[in-house]
Structures are given as structure tokens and as C-alpha cells.
Design an enzyme around this catalytic site. Structure first.
Site, PDB file in Angstrom:
ATOM      1  N   ASP A   1      33.214   1.192   7.910  1.00  0.00           N
ATOM      2  CA  ASP A   1      33.848   0.739   6.672  1.00  0.00           C
ATOM      3  C   ASP A   1      34.976   1.676   6.240  1.00  0.00           C
ATOM      4  OD1 ASP A   1      34.114  -0.863   4.245  1.00  0.00           O
ATOM      5  OD2 ASP A   1      33.233   0.874   3.238  1.00  0.00           O
TER       6      ASP A   1
ATOM      7  N   MET B   1      11.311   2.316  10.592  1.00  0.00           N
ATOM      8  CA  MET B   1      12.352   1.431  10.064  1.00  0.00           C
ATOM      9  C   MET B   1      13.295   2.185   9.135  1.00  0.00           C
ATOM     10  SD  MET B   1      11.870  -1.183  11.784  1.00  0.00           S
ATOM     11  CE  MET B   1      13.304  -1.969  11.101  1.00  0.00           C
ATOM     12  N   GLU B   2      12.766   3.149   8.396  1.00  0.00           N
ATOM     13  CA  GLU B   2      13.603   3.953   7.513  1.00  0.00           C
ATOM     14  C   GLU B   2      14.585   4.802   8.319  1.00  0.00           C
ATOM     15  OE1 GLU B   2      10.469   2.272   5.183  1.00  0.00           O
ATOM     16  OE2 GLU B   2      10.400   3.280   7.114  1.00  0.00           O
TER      17      GLU B   2
ATOM     18  N   LEU C   1       9.435  -7.257   5.282  1.00  0.00           N
ATOM     19  CA  LEU C   1       8.006  -6.938   5.325  1.00  0.00           C
ATOM     20  C   LEU C   1       7.722  -5.436   5.330  1.00  0.00           C
ATOM     21  CD1 LEU C   1       6.889  -9.752   7.786  1.00  0.00           C
ATOM     22  CD2 LEU C   1       6.896  -9.774   5.284  1.00  0.00           C
ATOM     23  N   CYS C   2       8.731  -4.631   5.035  1.00  0.00           N
ATOM     24  CA  CYS C   2       8.525  -3.179   4.943  1.00  0.00           C
ATOM     25  C   CYS C   2       7.897  -2.818   3.603  1.00  0.00           C
ATOM     26  CB  CYS C   2       9.855  -2.441   5.074  1.00  0.00           C
ATOM     27  SG  CYS C   2      10.419  -2.264   6.759  1.00  0.00           S
ATOM     28  N   HIS C   3       7.032  -1.811   3.643  1.00  0.00           N
ATOM     29  CA  HIS C   3       6.423  -1.298   2.418  1.00  0.00           C
ATOM     30  C   HIS C   3       7.387  -0.338   1.721  1.00  0.00           C
ATOM     31  CE1 HIS C   3       2.935  -2.475   4.852  1.00  0.00           C
ATOM     32  NE2 HIS C   3       2.303  -2.643   3.700  1.00  0.00           N
TER      33      HIS C   3
END
Length: 158
Positions: A128, A113-114, A75-77
Site C-alpha cells: 500500500d 492465525m495471528e 472462526l478465530c477466538h
């Protein structure tokens, strides 16, 4: 209590409509930690890792992840980020790498969120690249440190 913004009156998940919000400068900082053995950290710091420069690779991965957050979090733009910065610091006293990310834009929605995605993916990239020499590394304390701009105002971790 503030209501969830991504859930409508029927309890369904929806993308927030930001059409009528005004554009402001928005900035967010986040952090994450990767704990490892002293030997693994020494290998990273000395540049002796057989896969190359771990910090440079993690930094680029974090930047790339911030730019693609909207593809990962449903739901992020999609955002036109004006700045993404990822800093990695070797903490030799605790055998950790601290990752701090910064995201910035002028827009209608925040960049928390970014910033969180940048820090998280940088941490995952370190894991990793180093898992061949150590599998029991721990990624921890992923959190928002600060955000500015927007209707909810300024937030900073105490």
C-alpha cells in the site's frame, strides 16, 4: 487423517469449543516476502519514501492485525496476546523485504492465525505504501514457520 476441527458432524462451520482445554504457553512464527525493484527497496531503506518510514508503519500494522485477527477470520477466538513482534529485513541481493512475525500467549488455543495475519498485513502495508512508485510488487511465501504448545505439539518448517 486428522479431521477438520471447525466443521461439525453435519458439515457446518462452527467455532471450536475450547472450554475444556488446558491453558499452555503457545507461540507461533510466520513469514512473508514482498518482492520489488531495487529502486523501490532503496527508497525504503534510505528513508526517502514520501509517505514516511515504511518499515515502522508495516510493523505497527502487523502488530495491530495480530490483535484483531478474530475480527477478520470468522472462526478465530479473540485472544489475549502476551507478545506480538514483527521484524522486517531488507534483502538487497534479491530485492525483497522479509517479514517475520511472532505471537505468544498463555491460553487454550493456538496463535498460528495471528502470526500469519501479522505477516500478511505487514506485507500488504508495504504494498500500500509503495504502490504509487511500483504496482507490480509481489507478495509471496506467506507461511507458518513454527508453532509450540497445545495438544498438537511442536511444528517447525524443515
Amino acid at each position: 487423517m486428522t479431521e477438520f476441527t471447525h466443521i461439525n458432524s453435519n458439515g457446518e462451520a462452527n467455532m471450536v469449543d475450547v472450554s475444556n482445554k488446558r491453558e499452555t504457553v503457545r507461540e507461533a512464527r510466520a513469514e512473508a516476502f514482498v518482492s520489488m525493484s531495487a529502486e523501490t527497496l532503496a527508497m525504503i531503506v534510505s528513508g526517502e519514501h514520501h509517505k514516511g518510514d515504511v518499515f515502522a508503519t508495516a510493523r505497527i500494522a502487523g502488530i495491530q492485525a495480530a490483535k484483531r485477527t478474530w475480527e477478520l477470520i470468522p472462526l478465530c477466538h479473540p485472544l489475549l496476546l502476551s507478545k506480538v513482534e514483527v521484524k522486517l529485513t531488507a534483502l538487497l541481493d534479491t530485492n525483497q523485504v522479509r517479514i517475520e512475525s511472532l505471537c505468544k500467549l498463555t491460553g487454550k488455543t493456538g496463535v498460528e492465525m495471528e502470526a500469519l495475519t501479522a505477516a500478511s498485513v505487514a506485507a500488504l502495508t508495504i504494498y500500500d505504501m509503495c504502490k504509487a512508485v511500483q504496482k507490480d510488487m509481489v507478495i509471496s511465501n506467506v507461511r507458518l514457520l513454527e508453532k509450540t504448545g497445545g495438544k498438537s505439539g511442536h511444528f517447525k518448517v524443515e
